[in-house]
Design an enzyme around this catalytic site. Structure first.
Site, PDB file in Angstrom:
ATOM      1  N   ARG A   1       0.924   5.883  17.938  1.00 17.00           N
ATOM      2  CA  ARG A   1      -0.496   6.225  17.773  1.00 17.00           C
ATOM      3  C   ARG A   1      -1.338   5.615  18.893  1.00 17.00           C
ATOM      4  O   ARG A   1      -2.237   6.264  19.431  1.00 17.00           O
ATOM      5  CB  ARG A   1      -0.987   5.751  16.403  1.00 17.00           C
TER       6      ARG A   1
ATOM      7  N   ARG B   1       0.110  11.103  13.194  1.00 15.93           N
ATOM      8  CA  ARG B   1       1.292  10.533  12.559  1.00 15.93           C
ATOM      9  C   ARG B   1       2.047   9.689  13.571  1.00 15.93           C
ATOM     10  O   ARG B   1       1.714   9.650  14.744  1.00 15.93           O
ATOM     11  CB  ARG B   1       2.206  11.635  12.018  1.00 15.93           C
TER      12      ARG B   1
ATOM     13  N   CYS C   1      -0.952  11.118  -3.954  1.00 16.61           N
ATOM     14  CA  CYS C   1      -1.224  10.926  -2.535  1.00 16.61           C
ATOM     15  C   CYS C   1      -2.280  11.897  -2.026  1.00 16.61           C
ATOM     16  O   CYS C   1      -2.849  11.702  -0.966  1.00 16.61           O
ATOM     17  CB  CYS C   1       0.060  11.108  -1.738  1.00 16.61           C
TER      18      CYS C   1
ATOM     19  N   LYS D   1       0.827  -1.212   0.000  1.00 17.30           N
ATOM     20  CA  LYS D   1       0.000   0.000   0.000  1.00 17.30           C
ATOM     21  C   LYS D   1       0.859   1.259   0.000  1.00 17.30           C
ATOM     22  O   LYS D   1       0.358   2.348  -0.290  1.00 17.30           O
ATOM     23  CB  LYS D   1      -0.963   0.008   1.181  1.00 17.30           C
ATOM     24  N   ASP D   2       2.150   1.130   0.323  1.00 15.59           N
ATOM     25  CA  ASP D   2       3.068   2.271   0.298  1.00 15.59           C
ATOM     26  C   ASP D   2       3.712   2.477  -1.068  1.00 15.59           C
ATOM     27  O   ASP D   2       4.400   3.483  -1.274  1.00 15.59           O
ATOM     28  CB  ASP D   2       4.180   2.088   1.337  1.00 15.59           C
TER      29      ASP D   2
ATOM     30  N   ARG E   1      -7.783   8.644   2.146  1.00 17.09           N
ATOM     31  CA  ARG E   1      -8.744   7.624   1.700  1.00 17.09           C
ATOM     32  C   ARG E   1      -9.741   7.305   2.803  1.00 17.09           C
ATOM     33  O   ARG E   1     -10.960   7.275   2.567  1.00 17.09           O
ATOM     34  CB  ARG E   1      -7.978   6.351   1.306  1.00 17.09           C
ATOM     35  N   ARG E   2      -9.238   7.049   4.012  1.00 20.60           N
ATOM     36  CA  ARG E   2     -10.142   6.751   5.126  1.00 20.60           C
ATOM     37  C   ARG E   2     -11.004   7.959   5.455  1.00 20.60           C
ATOM     38  O   ARG E   2     -12.212   7.829   5.678  1.00 20.60           O
ATOM     39  CB  ARG E   2      -9.333   6.324   6.352  1.00 20.60           C
TER      40      ARG E   2
END
Length: 304
Positions: free
Chosen positions: A150, A144, A237, A78-79, A126-127
């Site tokens: 997190r 971040r 992005c 996904k990166d 996206r989320r």
């Protein structure tokens, strides 16, 4: 065989999986990890999207391959940018883990329980786009740092909940922190989410031959459809794009999403076809969404 990886705990776990499988497939092979701190890691609290996107996690690892400090690089797919940089190839992909997003909260069991004004932490456009489209009253705030950072901030009360990749939590032994796995109909995963990829130079026949033993063909088929979809959209992005493919026998189904970061405009699409035509399916779904107004959404998203 020298394997470059980011130095985060999750990246090291993923790279160790690749090393273990390489040594199992080739018992006489000596495998060495080459941990690195990438441009993306050095950003700290800066906006990843504004700084150049997830490709910042990739470029330093590719440089290590190009200048001979490493033979392979391990990535979360996904990166990876939708279009590979010249001279490199994904030599193998491992079997996909759970691709879904996960809610993590000490206050609520379900996403729908969050009330107005309760901060939901995610830095994924996206989320953000999909969740705001679903629940416009959500207060979504950027977060971040690595997974452990997190979670610590969540436990300190800075957020009511976080949304993270289920696969990453499980790989770190933190699956018990998941309070809800979001159905793909609620939050469509990122292209390549849950997939570990092994990159090498496209002309390095030795590396390509050795990593071929790690290849999981069904995952590759789904990934090909998803990445073709993202590449044909041409978003960056700054563009909330999601794509997720599933196999059923010889058939592949692909779902796609493109929207504005605030969720005010969004398009969904779905295509089904033969697995042998996975990439074509991805391009066709992208063309469908672009023709329905996706090109305008992408243009506006770039201006946000």
């Amino acid at each position: 065989m020298r394997v470059a990886t980011r130095a985060s705990r999750l990246a090291l776990w993923q790279a160790a999986q690749v090393c273990d499988r390489l040594q199992a497939a080739h018992p006489n092979l000596v495998v060495e990890l080459v941990p690195m701190t990438t441009q993306g890691d050095r950003l700290g609290g800066a906006s990843l999207a504004a700084a150049g996107g997830k490709g910042l996690f990739v470029e330093d690892l590719e440089s290590a391959i190009a200048d001979g400090r490493a033979d392979l690089a391990v990535h979360s797919m996904k990166d990876m940018p939708a279009r590979m940089n010249p001279g490199f190839v994904i030599g193998a992909v491992l079997e996909r883990a759970d691709a879904r997003d996960a809610l993590v909260s000490g206050r609520h069991a379900r996403l729908s329980d969050l009330g107005p004004g309760e901060p939901l932490g995610t830095s994924s456009l996206r989320r953000r786009s999909q969740l705001k489209s679903l629940q416009p009253g959500l207060e979504i705030v950027p977060v971040r740092g690595n997974v452990d950072t997190r979670l610590r901030r969540l436990d300190e009360g800075r957020y009511a909940a976080l949304v993270l990749a289920a696969a990453g939590l499980e790989r770190l032994g933190l699956g018990e922190r998941i309070t809800e796995r979001l159905p793909v109909a609620v939050c469509l995963p990122a292209v390549g989410q849950g997939v570990i990829g092994v990159e090498c130079g496209d002309s390095d026949e030795r590396a390509r031959s050795l990593v071929a033993a790690l290849e999981h063909a069904p995952t590759r088929t789904c990934l090909s459809a998803e990445r073709a979809f993202a590449a044909a959209l041409g978003g960056s992005c700054q563009s909330p794009i999601a794509g997720y493919a599933e196999l059923s026998g010889d058939s592949i189904g692909l779902r796609g999403y493109v929207g504005l970061p605030d969720g005010s405009r969004a398009l969904h699409g779905e295509r089904t076809g033969h697995a042998d035509a996975a990439e074509r399916l991805g391009r066709e779904l992208a063309d469908e969404l672009l023709a329905a107004g996706g090109d305008d959404i992408l243009r506006l998203a770039e201006q946000v």
